[in-house]
Design a protein around this motif. Structure first.
Motif, PDB file in Angstrom:
ATOM      1  N   LEU A 376       0.855  -1.187   0.000  1.00 12.89           N
ATOM      2  CA  LEU A 376       0.000   0.000   0.000  1.00 12.89           C
ATOM      3  C   LEU A 376       0.896   1.243   0.000  1.00 12.89           C
ATOM      4  CD1 LEU A 376      -2.887   1.100   0.142  1.00 12.89           C
ATOM      5  CD2 LEU A 376      -2.712   1.029   2.629  1.00 12.89           C
ATOM      6  N   PRO A 377       1.218   1.805  -1.163  1.00 16.39           N
ATOM      7  CA  PRO A 377       2.176   2.913  -1.242  1.00 16.39           C
ATOM      8  C   PRO A 377       1.741   4.177  -0.506  1.00 16.39           C
ATOM      9  CG  PRO A 377       1.798   1.928  -3.407  1.00 16.39           C
ATOM     10  CD  PRO A 377       0.762   1.366  -2.486  1.00 16.39           C
ATOM     11  N   TRP A 378       0.446   4.299  -0.184  1.00 18.30           N
ATOM     12  CA  TRP A 378      -0.049   5.524   0.465  1.00 18.30           C
ATOM     13  C   TRP A 378      -0.234   5.321   1.964  1.00 18.30           C
ATOM     14  CZ3 TRP A 378      -2.420   3.031  -3.674  1.00 18.30           C
ATOM     15  CH2 TRP A 378      -2.068   3.538  -4.927  1.00 18.30           C
ATOM     16  N   LEU A 379       0.401   4.298   2.506  1.00 17.61           N
ATOM     17  CA  LEU A 379       0.313   4.030   3.934  1.00 17.61           C
ATOM     18  C   LEU A 379       0.872   5.207   4.719  1.00 17.61           C
ATOM     19  CD1 LEU A 379      -0.338   1.836   6.090  1.00 17.61           C
ATOM     20  CD2 LEU A 379       2.049   1.113   5.889  1.00 17.61           C
ATOM     21  N   ARG A 380       0.117   5.659   5.726  1.00 21.62           N
ATOM     22  CA  ARG A 380       0.521   6.817   6.511  1.00 21.62           C
ATOM     23  C   ARG A 380       1.165   6.411   7.840  1.00 21.62           C
ATOM     24  NH1 ARG A 380       1.774   9.458   3.512  1.00 21.62           N
ATOM     25  NH2 ARG A 380       0.746  11.074   2.318  1.00 21.62           N
ATOM     26  N   GLU A 381       0.386   5.763   8.719  1.00 20.47           N
ATOM     27  CA  GLU A 381       0.890   5.435  10.043  1.00 20.47           C
ATOM     28  C   GLU A 381       1.048   3.924  10.187  1.00 20.47           C
ATOM     29  OE1 GLU A 381      -2.066   7.259   9.875  1.00 20.47           O
ATOM     30  OE2 GLU A 381      -1.191   9.264  10.114  1.00 20.47           O
ATOM     31  N   TRP A 382       2.202   3.514  10.703  1.00 23.46           N
ATOM     32  CA  TRP A 382       2.472   2.105  10.928  1.00 23.46           C
ATOM     33  C   TRP A 382       2.686   1.894  12.426  1.00 23.46           C
ATOM     34  CZ3 TRP A 382       1.746  -2.229   8.552  1.00 23.46           C
ATOM     35  CH2 TRP A 382       2.465  -3.387   8.903  1.00 23.46           C
ATOM     36  N   PRO A 383       1.894   0.996  13.074  1.00 22.92           N
ATOM     37  CA  PRO A 383       1.999   0.823  14.523  1.00 22.92           C
ATOM     38  C   PRO A 383       3.257   0.055  14.921  1.00 22.92           C
ATOM     39  CG  PRO A 383       0.422  -0.739  13.610  1.00 22.92           C
ATOM     40  CD  PRO A 383       0.853   0.138  12.465  1.00 22.92           C
ATOM     41  N   VAL A 384       3.933   0.556  15.952  1.00 27.08           N
ATOM     42  CA  VAL A 384       5.205  -0.035  16.380  1.00 27.08           C
ATOM     43  C   VAL A 384       5.291   0.022  17.901  1.00 27.08           C
ATOM     44  CG1 VAL A 384       7.717   0.099  16.274  1.00 27.08           C
ATOM     45  CG2 VAL A 384       6.368   0.693  14.261  1.00 27.08           C
ATOM     46  N   THR A 385       5.770  -1.053  18.519  1.00 24.81           N
ATOM     47  CA  THR A 385       6.119  -1.070  19.936  1.00 24.81           C
ATOM     48  C   THR A 385       7.600  -1.382  20.062  1.00 24.81           C
ATOM     49  OG1 THR A 385       3.906  -1.827  20.576  1.00 24.81           O
ATOM     50  CG2 THR A 385       5.668  -2.099  22.189  1.00 24.81           C
ATOM     51  N   LEU A 386       8.317  -0.550  20.795  1.00 23.94           N
ATOM     52  CA  LEU A 386       9.752  -0.715  20.999  1.00 23.94           C
ATOM     53  C   LEU A 386      10.050  -0.822  22.486  1.00 23.94           C
ATOM     54  CD1 LEU A 386      11.065   1.977  18.482  1.00 23.94           C
ATOM     55  CD2 LEU A 386      11.094  -0.495  18.158  1.00 23.94           C
ATOM     56  N   HIS A 387      10.731  -1.886  22.872  1.00 18.72           N
ATOM     57  CA  HIS A 387      11.173  -2.055  24.253  1.00 18.72           C
ATOM     58  C   HIS A 387      12.609  -1.527  24.397  1.00 18.72           C
ATOM     59  CE1 HIS A 387       8.218  -5.599  25.224  1.00 18.72           C
ATOM     60  NE2 HIS A 387       7.609  -4.550  24.718  1.00 18.72           N
ATOM     61  N   GLU A 388      12.947  -1.167  25.621  1.00 14.70           N
ATOM     62  CA  GLU A 388      14.323  -0.789  25.952  1.00 14.70           C
ATOM     63  C   GLU A 388      14.843   0.327  25.056  1.00 14.70           C
ATOM     64  OE1 GLU A 388      16.080  -2.109  28.580  1.00 14.70           O
ATOM     65  OE2 GLU A 388      14.195  -3.101  29.090  1.00 14.70           O
ATOM     66  N   VAL A 389      14.094   1.421  24.985  1.00 18.78           N
ATOM     67  CA  VAL A 389      14.556   2.606  24.250  1.00 18.78           C
ATOM     68  C   VAL A 389      14.682   3.772  25.225  1.00 18.78           C
ATOM     69  CG1 VAL A 389      13.676   1.945  21.985  1.00 18.78           C
ATOM     70  CG2 VAL A 389      12.173   3.127  23.584  1.00 18.78           C
TER      71      VAL A 389
END
Length: 460
Positions: A376-389
């Protein structure tokens, strides 16, 4: 069970009830306050001689009040929950009064009668809680003709063809020419797109007008967005040649929306225990737009519930930050399904601040984002969870997230105040952060510090 004021505000979806509840969330109005791990109660002074008896079953939550209101929660219930979130130390009672115990016993008896046999129910839930690739495999793809008439489609494509020539002329003349153009240069073209029933494309043009001089890199960002718009217009003009899922994405992007009822009727459902891991509320003209991110604990899948409020009306779904819900979601048809609609069987299962989504390394989530962008080239927001940042702030207040395990930094997309708050709460120590990645920077929405959640919702 710990409640915050932000969670209460998200739960009480009726704005009038919330406003009146805020007026009542003051200690002088209450007496005989108490709570246990699962209940809270108090007596609220009213206009009559007897105070109103107010109780809350915190496990759902459910409300009881002796006032004549038929709204649940009523203003007294909302006020009691808000007061508990603000000043929990006032709730000194430990034994529920008889009227509350009687109500709780009746609720328990009713729930026991409604209970279904556990083995069969669990087996069904497990079978339906499939990952996205499995959940959508056997579904008949909706046809374009089911969403828009042939006459309207032809009119829209004529408007898109005119926009395509306008974009080609714009690029041929060079972006430098746009610096001398008034705002009507963009607005007039946007108005024509509205006339051609292409409101999605019109919204993109209006957004492009705001990019001029917005940061030192505005020419690069403007050119990139123009490229995305050009690709979208070309895709719409070749709609019949696209895969069915991508057709749906393109139609929604140009301004043809699928009704929630159709999604619920036509799409398969994914059953899981869902945690509200992020919520962003943004004002757009006279609309309030709320993006709520859910994470399925069994499927390890994210879902976006997008809702609108017009004229101060309540949002359709009461979704509490870090609240846990048991139920099913129906996902919108898409080449990269993220947006979803809760079904009718949607049960609140309490506040769960100790639960957090599985983490991803920076390299892995960038690979996943690149794969999704390919779909999907028009994707805006991608959900991400990052530990230990670890949040960091440079001398010029450029905010980043540093992950020592990979020795990588991600630029943050937030204002200086939010960056300082994140830095202050971390104290220089690692956090778990959930947010949205837009391909350039990370927007932090919620973060976890042991043992409780520090931030639950933001406004954009």
């Amino acid at each position: 069970m710990i409640w915050t004021e932000e969670q209460v505000r998200a739960l009480v979806t009726d704005t009038g009830t919330l406003k009146r509840g805020l007026d009542l969330a003051m200690p002088p109005k209450w007496s005989n306050l108490g709570r246990t791990d699962t209940t809270a109660w108090g007596e609220c002074a009213g206009s009559g001689s007897k105070p109103y008896q107010v109780g809350i079953d915190l496990t759902e939550p459910a409300f009881k009040c002796s006032c004549p209101s038929r709204v649940f929660p009523c203003k007294h219930g909302a006020g009691l929950l808000l007061l508990m979130a603000r000043q929990a130390e006032l709730f000194t009672g430990t034994t529920p009064p008889p009227w509350l115990a009687e109500w709780l016993d009746k609720r328990q008896q009713t729930q026991s009668k409604k209970a279904t046999p556990a083995p069969a129910a669990k087996a069904t839930a497990t079978e339906t809680a499939a990952p996205s690739s499995t959940a959508t495999a056997d579904v008949a793809e909706p046809e374009v003709a089911g969403l828009v008439s042939e006459a309207r489609l032809q009119r829209m494509q004529r408007g898109a063809a005119e926009l395509l020539m306008w974009l080609q002329d714009l690029i041929s003349a060079g972006l430098a020419q746009t610096e001398n153009q008034p705002r009507t240069f963009w607005e007039n073209q946007a108005a024509r797109l509205v006339d051609d029933q292409l409101p999605g494309l019109a919204a993109v043009l209006r957004e492009l007008a705001t990019l001029r001089y917005a940061g030192l890199d505005w020419p690069e960002r403007l050119l990139a967005r123009l490229g995305e718009l050009y690709l979208l217009v070309r895709a719409f003009l070749r709609l019949a040649q696209l895969p069915p899922e991508l057709q749906q994405d393109v139609l929604q992007l140009v301004g043809i929306n699928i009704k929630k009822e159709d999604v619920l009727a036509q799409q398969p459902t994914v059953a899981d225990t869902w945690l509200v891991v992020g919520q962003v509320t943004k004002e757009e003209e006279r609309l309030l737009v709320r993006r709520t991110w859910l994470w399925g604990q069994a499927t390890n899948r994210y879902a976006l519930v997008l809702e609108y409020s017009f004229g101060g009306q309540a949002f359709a779904t009461a979704l509490v930050p870090v609240g846990q819900y048991v139920g099913s979601l129906a996902f919108y048809p898409s080449a990269c399904p993220l947006r979803a609609v809760p079904t009718g069987s949607w049960t609140f299962n309490g506040i769960r601040p100790q639960i957090k989504p599985a983490s991803s390394s920076v390299a892995d989530f960038l690979d996943a984002y690149a794969a999704a962008l390919g779909q999907l080239p028009w994707l805006r927001e991608w959900p991400v969870t990052l530990h230990e940042v670890v949040p960091q702030l440079s001398p010029n207040e450029q905010a980043t997230l540093y992950r020592p395990a990979e020795q990588l930094q991600l630029p943050l997309r937030c204002d200086a105040e939010q960056a300082w708050q994140l830095l202050a709460i971390s104290g220089g120590h690692p956090l778990t952060v959930f947010g949205e990645w837009n391909g350039h920077a990370f927007f932090p929405i919620m973060h976890w510090t042991a043992p409780v959640v520090a931030t639950t919702a933001v406004s954009a």
